[in-house]
Write a protein that holds these residues in place. Structure first.
Motif, PDB file in Angstrom:
ATOM      1  N   PRO A   1       0.894  -1.150   0.169  1.00 51.41           N
ATOM      2  CA  PRO A   1       0.008  -0.011   0.041  1.00 51.41           C
ATOM      3  C   PRO A   1       0.626   1.088  -0.070  1.00 51.41           C
ATOM      4  O   PRO A   1       0.359   2.373  -0.308  1.00 51.41           O
ATOM      5  N   LYS A   2       2.166   1.157   0.429  1.00 50.24           N
ATOM      6  CA  LYS A   2       2.715   2.261   0.334  1.00 50.24           C
ATOM      7  C   LYS A   2       3.606   2.522  -0.757  1.00 50.24           C
ATOM      8  O   LYS A   2       4.363   3.737  -1.323  1.00 50.24           O
ATOM      9  N   ALA A   3       3.532   1.672  -1.933  1.00 50.08           N
ATOM     10  CA  ALA A   3       4.097   1.825  -3.105  1.00 50.08           C
ATOM     11  C   ALA A   3       3.412   2.777  -4.081  1.00 50.08           C
ATOM     12  O   ALA A   3       2.329   2.758  -4.009  1.00 50.08           O
ATOM     13  N   HIS A   4       4.204   3.609  -4.695  1.00 50.16           N
ATOM     14  CA  HIS A   4       3.791   4.491  -5.884  1.00 50.16           C
ATOM     15  C   HIS A   4       2.832   5.378  -5.013  1.00 50.16           C
ATOM     16  O   HIS A   4       1.496   5.793  -5.867  1.00 50.16           O
ATOM     17  N   GLN A   5       2.916   6.128  -3.967  1.00 53.69           N
ATOM     18  CA  GLN A   5       1.946   6.835  -3.354  1.00 53.69           C
ATOM     19  C   GLN A   5       2.170   8.333  -4.065  1.00 53.69           C
ATOM     20  O   GLN A   5       3.453   8.695  -4.709  1.00 53.69           O
ATOM     21  N   SER A   6       1.414   9.309  -3.964  1.00 56.00           N
ATOM     22  CA  SER A   6       1.458  10.264  -4.702  1.00 56.00           C
ATOM     23  C   SER A   6       1.070  11.663  -3.607  1.00 56.00           C
ATOM     24  O   SER A   6       0.454  11.371  -2.650  1.00 56.00           O
ATOM     25  N   LEU A   7       1.699  12.680  -3.597  1.00 50.93           N
ATOM     26  CA  LEU A   7       1.623  13.923  -2.592  1.00 50.93           C
ATOM     27  C   LEU A   7       1.208  15.090  -3.549  1.00 50.93           C
ATOM     28  O   LEU A   7       2.347  15.355  -4.607  1.00 50.93           O
ATOM     29  N   ALA A   8       0.062  15.700  -3.342  1.00 53.95           N
ATOM     30  CA  ALA A   8      -0.100  17.095  -3.841  1.00 53.95           C
ATOM     31  C   ALA A   8       0.128  18.042  -3.043  1.00 53.95           C
ATOM     32  O   ALA A   8      -0.378  18.226  -1.901  1.00 53.95           O
ATOM     33  N   ILE A   9       1.048  19.158  -3.367  1.00 58.15           N
ATOM     34  CA  ILE A   9       1.349  20.164  -2.416  1.00 58.15           C
ATOM     35  C   ILE A   9       0.502  21.494  -3.109  1.00 58.15           C
ATOM     36  O   ILE A   9       0.939  21.937  -4.365  1.00 58.15           O
ATOM     37  N   ILE A  10      -0.433  21.705  -2.590  1.00 60.08           N
ATOM     38  CA  ILE A  10      -1.297  23.033  -3.307  1.00 60.08           C
ATOM     39  C   ILE A  10      -0.521  24.328  -2.744  1.00 60.08           C
ATOM     40  O   ILE A  10      -0.273  24.483  -1.356  1.00 60.08           O
ATOM     41  N   CYS A  11      -0.399  25.402  -3.741  1.00 59.67           N
ATOM     42  CA  CYS A  11       0.230  26.459  -3.457  1.00 59.67           C
ATOM     43  C   CYS A  11      -0.688  27.753  -4.112  1.00 59.67           C
ATOM     44  O   CYS A  11      -0.479  27.997  -5.336  1.00 59.67           O
ATOM     45  N   PRO A  12      -1.461  28.199  -3.315  1.00 60.87           N
ATOM     46  CA  PRO A  12      -2.140  29.401  -3.719  1.00 60.87           C
ATOM     47  C   PRO A  12      -1.157  30.425  -3.999  1.00 60.87           C
ATOM     48  O   PRO A  12      -0.387  30.840  -3.141  1.00 60.87           O
ATOM     49  N   VAL A  13      -1.223  31.211  -4.995  1.00 59.90           N
ATOM     50  CA  VAL A  13      -0.443  32.458  -5.199  1.00 59.90           C
ATOM     51  C   VAL A  13      -1.138  33.670  -5.797  1.00 59.90           C
ATOM     52  O   VAL A  13      -2.292  33.372  -6.365  1.00 59.90           O
ATOM     53  N   PHE A  14      -0.822  34.866  -5.414  1.00 55.91           N
ATOM     54  CA  PHE A  14      -1.598  35.820  -5.957  1.00 55.91           C
ATOM     55  C   PHE A  14      -0.357  37.029  -5.889  1.00 55.91           C
ATOM     56  O   PHE A  14       0.305  37.509  -5.080  1.00 55.91           O
ATOM     57  N   ASN A  15      -0.287  37.401  -7.311  1.00 57.47           N
ATOM     58  CA  ASN A  15       0.920  38.309  -7.652  1.00 57.47           C
ATOM     59  C   ASN A  15       2.352  38.019  -6.874  1.00 57.47           C
ATOM     60  O   ASN A  15       2.921  38.802  -6.231  1.00 57.47           O
ATOM     61  N   GLU A  16       2.768  36.666  -7.235  1.00 55.77           N
ATOM     62  CA  GLU A  16       3.959  36.083  -6.667  1.00 55.77           C
ATOM     63  C   GLU A  16       4.792  35.702  -7.763  1.00 55.77           C
ATOM     64  O   GLU A  16       5.722  34.828  -7.665  1.00 55.77           O
ATOM     65  N   GLN A  17       5.057  36.697  -8.932  1.00 57.34           N
ATOM     66  CA  GLN A  17       5.638  36.499 -10.007  1.00 57.34           C
ATOM     67  C   GLN A  17       7.318  36.233  -9.712  1.00 57.34           C
ATOM     68  O   GLN A  17       8.122  35.287 -10.296  1.00 57.34           O
ATOM     69  N   GLU A  18       7.586  37.027  -8.706  1.00 57.88           N
ATOM     70  CA  GLU A  18       9.197  37.028  -8.369  1.00 57.88           C
ATOM     71  C   GLU A  18       9.579  35.945  -7.304  1.00 57.88           C
ATOM     72  O   GLU A  18      10.514  35.559  -7.480  1.00 57.88           O
ATOM     73  N   MET A  19       8.449  35.433  -6.723  1.00 62.17           N
ATOM     74  CA  MET A  19       8.702  34.390  -5.737  1.00 62.17           C
ATOM     75  C   MET A  19       8.569  32.986  -6.151  1.00 62.17           C
ATOM     76  O   MET A  19       8.878  32.059  -5.598  1.00 62.17           O
ATOM     77  N   VAL A  20       7.700  32.882  -7.236  1.00 62.47           N
ATOM     78  CA  VAL A  20       7.446  31.371  -7.545  1.00 62.47           C
ATOM     79  C   VAL A  20       8.588  30.640  -8.002  1.00 62.47           C
ATOM     80  O   VAL A  20       8.902  29.728  -7.219  1.00 62.47           O
ATOM     81  N   PRO A  21       9.551  31.282  -8.748  1.00 64.88           N
ATOM     82  CA  PRO A  21      10.892  30.422  -9.129  1.00 64.88           C
ATOM     83  C   PRO A  21      11.967  30.288  -7.703  1.00 64.88           C
ATOM     84  O   PRO A  21      12.416  29.156  -7.636  1.00 64.88           O
ATOM     85  N   VAL A  22      11.914  31.289  -6.857  1.00 62.71           N
ATOM     86  CA  VAL A  22      12.362  31.055  -5.577  1.00 62.71           C
ATOM     87  C   VAL A  22      11.678  30.144  -4.751  1.00 62.71           C
ATOM     88  O   VAL A  22      12.627  29.089  -4.403  1.00 62.71           O
ATOM     89  N   PHE A  23      10.530  30.080  -4.608  1.00 64.36           N
ATOM     90  CA  PHE A  23       9.781  28.747  -3.824  1.00 64.36           C
ATOM     91  C   PHE A  23      10.266  27.422  -4.433  1.00 64.36           C
ATOM     92  O   PHE A  23      10.291  26.525  -3.837  1.00 64.36           O
ATOM     93  N   VAL A  24      10.265  27.298  -5.875  1.00 59.20           N
ATOM     94  CA  VAL A  24      10.350  26.086  -6.571  1.00 59.20           C
ATOM     95  C   VAL A  24      11.840  25.652  -6.189  1.00 59.20           C
ATOM     96  O   VAL A  24      12.154  24.366  -6.001  1.00 59.20           O
TER      97      VAL A  24
END
Length: 93
Positions: free
Chosen positions: A4-27
């Protein structure tokens, strides 16, 4: 029987609002963690939800998504607030 632990997925939800400069830094900051997860049986996905930004946030996420299969973008038609953005990301995931 499969593990049951094999091939698990994890979604990280990132709401953004006027974050053009921070998106690459965060990633760049979370990429080592995502790489470590990929080394296990967990497949991470970053789901960015653009909550009606008036800058180039969507373009920045789109550029990253074009080169990284684990990045997704949801664009809301206007600013609905972080709760609605989180809900949209969870519905997508």
């Amino acid at each position: 029987m499969t593990d049951p632990k094999a091939h698990q997925s994890l979604a990280i939800i990132c709401p953004v609002f006027n974050e053009q400069e921070m998106v690459p830094v965060f990633v760049a900051a979370v990429q080592p963690v995502l790489d470590a997860l990929n080394a296990t049986d967990v497949s991470p996905t970053l789901v960015f939800v653009d909550d009606g930004s008036s800058d180039n946030t969507s373009d920045e996420v789109g550029k990253l998504a074009a080169h990284k299969d684990h990045i997704r973008l949801i664009e809301l038609s206007r600013n609905f607030g972080k709760e609605a953005a989180l809900s949209a990301g969870i519905d997508y995931a």
